[in-house]
Design a protein around this motif. Sequence first.
Motif, short mmCIF file in Angstrom:
data_model
loop_
_atom_site.label_atom_id
_atom_site.label_comp_id
_atom_site.label_asym_id
_atom_site.label_seq_id
_atom_site.Cartn_x
_atom_site.Cartn_y
_atom_site.Cartn_z
N LEU A 201 6.02 5.11 1.49
CA LEU A 201 7.45 5.02 1.20
C LEU A 201 7.93 3.58 1.32
N PHE A 202 8.86 3.20 0.43
CA PHE A 202 9.41 1.85 0.42
C PHE A 202 10.91 1.92 0.16
N GLU A 203 11.62 0.95 0.69
CA GLU A 203 13.07 0.93 0.47
C GLU A 203 13.41 0.57 -0.97
N SER A 204 12.72 -0.43 -1.54
CA SER A 204 13.07 -0.90 -2.88
C SER A 204 11.85 -0.97 -3.78
N ALA A 205 12.10 -1.12 -5.06
CA ALA A 205 11.02 -1.24 -6.04
C ALA A 205 10.18 -2.49 -5.80
N ILE A 206 10.83 -3.59 -5.44
CA ILE A 206 10.08 -4.83 -5.21
C ILE A 206 9.22 -4.71 -3.95
N ASP A 207 9.70 -4.01 -2.94
CA ASP A 207 8.86 -3.74 -1.76
C ASP A 207 7.60 -2.98 -2.17
N LEU A 208 7.78 -1.98 -3.02
CA LEU A 208 6.66 -1.17 -3.50
C LEU A 208 5.65 -2.04 -4.24
N LEU A 209 6.14 -2.86 -5.17
CA LEU A 209 5.25 -3.70 -5.97
C LEU A 209 4.57 -4.77 -5.12
N SER A 210 5.25 -5.24 -4.09
CA SER A 210 4.65 -6.22 -3.19
C SER A 210 3.47 -5.60 -2.45
N TYR A 211 3.66 -4.36 -1.99
CA TYR A 211 2.58 -3.66 -1.30
C TYR A 211 1.40 -3.44 -2.25
N ALA A 212 1.68 -3.00 -3.48
CA ALA A 212 0.61 -2.77 -4.46
C ALA A 212 -0.18 -4.05 -4.71
N SER A 213 0.52 -5.18 -4.76
CA SER A 213 -0.15 -6.47 -4.97
C SER A 213 -1.03 -6.85 -3.80
N LEU A 214 -0.58 -6.54 -2.57
CA LEU A 214 -1.39 -6.82 -1.38
C LEU A 214 -2.66 -5.95 -1.37
N VAL A 215 -2.49 -4.69 -1.76
CA VAL A 215 -3.65 -3.79 -1.81
C VAL A 215 -4.68 -4.32 -2.80
N GLN A 216 -4.19 -4.78 -3.94
CA GLN A 216 -5.10 -5.31 -4.96
C GLN A 216 -5.84 -6.55 -4.45
N ARG A 217 -5.16 -7.39 -3.68
CA ARG A 217 -5.80 -8.59 -3.16
C ARG A 217 -6.90 -8.27 -2.15
N ARG A 218 -6.85 -7.07 -1.58
CA ARG A 218 -7.91 -6.64 -0.66
C ARG A 218 -9.07 -6.00 -1.41
N SER A 219 -9.08 -6.21 -2.74
CA SER A 219 -10.13 -5.67 -3.60
C SER A 219 -10.11 -4.15 -3.65
N CYS A 220 -8.92 -3.57 -3.54
CA CYS A 220 -8.77 -2.11 -3.64
C CYS A 220 -7.96 -1.78 -4.90
N ARG A 221 -8.08 -0.55 -5.34
CA ARG A 221 -7.28 -0.11 -6.50
C ARG A 221 -5.85 0.15 -6.03
N TRP A 222 -4.89 -0.56 -6.64
CA TRP A 222 -3.52 -0.52 -6.17
C TRP A 222 -2.80 0.79 -6.51
N ASN A 223 -3.32 1.55 -7.48
CA ASN A 223 -2.64 2.77 -7.89
C ASN A 223 -3.45 4.03 -7.56
N ASP A 224 -4.24 3.97 -6.51
CA ASP A 224 -5.02 5.13 -6.08
C ASP A 224 -4.23 6.08 -5.18
N GLU A 225 -3.08 5.62 -4.68
CA GLU A 225 -2.25 6.45 -3.81
C GLU A 225 -0.80 6.44 -4.30
N ASN A 226 -0.05 7.44 -3.89
CA ASN A 226 1.34 7.58 -4.33
C ASN A 226 2.24 6.55 -3.63
#
Length: 261
Positions: A201-226
Amino acid sequence: MTAIYYSKEEIEKAREIDLLTYLRLNEPENLVRLHGNVYCTRQHDSLKISNGKWMWWSRGFGGSSALDYLTKVKGISFSDAMEILIGTKETIPSFFMPSPEKNECKRLLLPEKNNSVKHITKYLMRRGIAGNIIEKCIEDGLLFESKPYHNCIFIGKDEEGNPRYAAFRACTDERIMGEAAGSDKSYPFRIEAPNSPVLHLFESAIDLLSYASLVQRRSCRWNDENLLSMGGISVSKHGSIPLALRRFLDDNPHSRILSEA
């Protein structure tokens, strides 16, 4: 000066007058038809009117009634606005369409799309959002750039893929943000992973996208979870669970919340 008091019934009747009806009767010279059933005012070209709603995009707020317009946009006192609208109510011809009923499905008022996405791409990448994630959201119709103000528009869709929610954020250092008039907060901006029971869960859309970008930088698939943004917090009348979360859990009862940001 004697204060004027209005009854609850008088205020409710005044609120029944939508902005388009008010402008047609009282300020026809200030009304400009853009296309279809979308209008703006000559005084404020970023104030868009459609489907009984209005949105002042350059200022980041909107409403549905002429009373809101008179007090919030024109700066008229509540008493003076009520006096104007009570007089207007008495002169509305019978052929005018009434305002939408409160229990009708909300109609979302979106800004026009810009032909380019360069402003929002530059802004979001400056905020640390990965370029491929931005491109995917644009491709899926979850993100676009508005015109003429080049805001980021984050879209939430219903089960049929229709836009039902829109949050906007200016591509500037000013904190100009908000939601489009007619937004249904139970359909927020989100990235869904149907095969995953995990929900973040995230407060804003940009918070969500920031998290997805961090996940991707850890060499993980950013859209594997809701990933679900809640556009701030909107609480249901029937409980303390935000509307966005309530709908998601109703549709996905086996989901478990792993983190909140």
